[in-house]
Design an enzyme around this catalytic site. Sequence first.
Site, mmCIF file in Angstrom:
data_model
loop_
_atom_site.group_PDB
_atom_site.id
_atom_site.type_symbol
_atom_site.label_atom_id
_atom_site.label_comp_id
_atom_site.label_asym_id
_atom_site.label_seq_id
_atom_site.Cartn_x
_atom_site.Cartn_y
_atom_site.Cartn_z
ATOM 1 N N ASP A 3 3.304 -3.387 -12.460
ATOM 2 C CA ASP A 3 2.910 -2.185 -13.214
ATOM 3 C C ASP A 3 1.451 -2.139 -13.687
ATOM 4 O O ASP A 3 0.930 -3.148 -14.161
ATOM 5 C CB ASP A 3 3.724 -2.071 -14.508
ATOM 6 N N GLU A 53 12.585 2.466 -17.905
ATOM 7 C CA GLU A 53 11.414 1.609 -18.095
ATOM 8 C C GLU A 53 10.162 2.469 -18.254
ATOM 9 O O GLU A 53 10.151 3.644 -17.894
ATOM 10 C CB GLU A 53 11.223 0.685 -16.876
HETATM 11 C C1 FRU Z 1 8.721 -2.267 -14.546
HETATM 12 C C2 FRU Z 1 8.978 -3.544 -15.337
HETATM 13 C C3 FRU Z 1 8.808 -3.292 -16.815
HETATM 14 C C4 FRU Z 1 8.482 -4.678 -17.329
HETATM 15 C C5 FRU Z 1 7.649 -5.247 -16.204
HETATM 16 C C6 FRU Z 1 7.812 -6.725 -16.015
HETATM 17 O O1 FRU Z 1 8.352 -2.472 -13.231
HETATM 18 O O2 FRU Z 1 10.277 -4.018 -15.016
HETATM 19 O O3 FRU Z 1 9.932 -2.708 -17.428
HETATM 20 O O4 FRU Z 1 7.802 -4.629 -18.552
HETATM 21 O O5 FRU Z 1 8.037 -4.562 -15.032
HETATM 22 O O6 FRU Z 1 6.871 -7.235 -15.109
#
Ligand code: FRU
Length: 486
Positions: A23, A205
């Site tokens: 992300d 998320e």
């Molecule tokens: C989304 C996610 C978020 C988390 C991160 C962990 O892709 O699953 O919810 O904070 O990636 O790397």
Amino acid sequence: MIGYCEQFRPQFHFTPKKNWMNDPNGLVYHNGIYHLFYQYYPDDIVWGPMYWGHAVSNNLINWKHKPIALYPDKHGYIFSGCAVVDHDNTSGFGTEKNPPLVAIFTYHLREKEEAGRNDYQTQGIAFSLDNGDTWVKHDNNPVLGNKSIKDFRDPKVFFHKETNQWIMILVAGDHVKFYNSPNLKKWTHLSDFGKEIGAHGGVWECPDLFKLKIEGTNEEKWILLISINPGAPNGGSGTQYFVGDFDGEAYKVQYKDHKWVDMGTDNYAGITFNNTPNGKRILIGWMSNWQYGLKTPTKTWRGAMTLPRELSLIKENNKCFLRNEVIKSFDNQITQVLKKDYIYLKDVFGLKHSNFNQTEIRFNTNLSKRLSISYKNNKNESLIFEINPDKKEMILDRKQSGLVNFDENFANCFHKLTYFLSDKVVDVRIILDWSSIEIFIDHGKYVMTEQIFPTEFYKTLQISSKDSVRIENFKLNHVKSIWKDE
Ligand code: FRU
């Protein structure tokens, strides 16, 4: 060019020099600089203990890599989150003359997770007084604890001027929670949203909340973005959005139905920049999908970001839609190769070029006419995009686009987008990099972003139609690499 020419290496999309990225985090503009932080695992090309990687840019296109910004600590890995400029120094971390950049992120404590507990994700903060070069974690972290909510993460914070307070939006499994704070350190729960609305095929998320003016009016609406994994319409991860109102306390939708930011399979966990100089809403997403993202066939790094997209809001037939289109300054990356005022598609229109995987094509066409666009190389690999007015569908077929067998889900079906059929001429824009395609139609009203892994560059383009179609204002542009100086 030194480096950045490994097989599949994007030439004008952001990637880390090496190892794993997911992300985008902490997107913020401050003192002439756009910051891109990102979920980063510096020791391997698969997901692992998370850090925040960092890059900066003054135009959102050319990026400069910076050292890692945030390291895991005793509270856990550093998961996704955001960054704000604390202009009034409400946190007391800086001065009014030198306002701090404050990062708000999730701590993920693996030991607690492995012990089978639910309270392993909490929220922490850190600040920087030198525009992101060095960061100090707050002494009293975490600033928001967790009694027992599994999947309690990904804070997005902004200053709500109307009520003069900071607002945090955070996911909690199948819904979002809103909090307020006077100083970014003390957070109070305000309300919840989402349990019985929207897509729920997977966990929620990476939320985001911001307002946009409906184009051509003075009316403003609040857009709530929620990434969900799995449960996206074409499989795996995707980002839905709602249109509604926010009064500083609770969110109310205008329409019950949710929509999707991008109907391709590879635009996930996107959030928008805080504090942009001109108030523009600019989104960057992770150009991958948890369904197969750990297995894509790159060797020294894994993961890329989408091109930055400017978001706008339009109203048609009494409903509001988001548009997302590549930011204007991307035009500085292109040089024209070919231009034709019109092409009459009686027969197949074919074009050869040494490398279509670093080009964009643009033209106008009528959405009530059939159209097929295909890119091919000498290895018989092909990527096909079709507009089918009979079914009101656009279809992207990457089944034979190159390497596809690294995961059974990558190319197991066509990816579809349903559109509103109208007798309307719209612009089509298709941008290809060494391992991606981004399609924008009607200024980003319909968008598909996908990864592809051709083992040789595409060298032929064919455009055809079973109807008598005249496409207009056709352009083939070369896109320059952004990594020349690396
Ligand atoms: C989304 C996610 C978020 C988390 C991160 C962990 O892709 O699953 O919810 O904070 O990636 O790397």
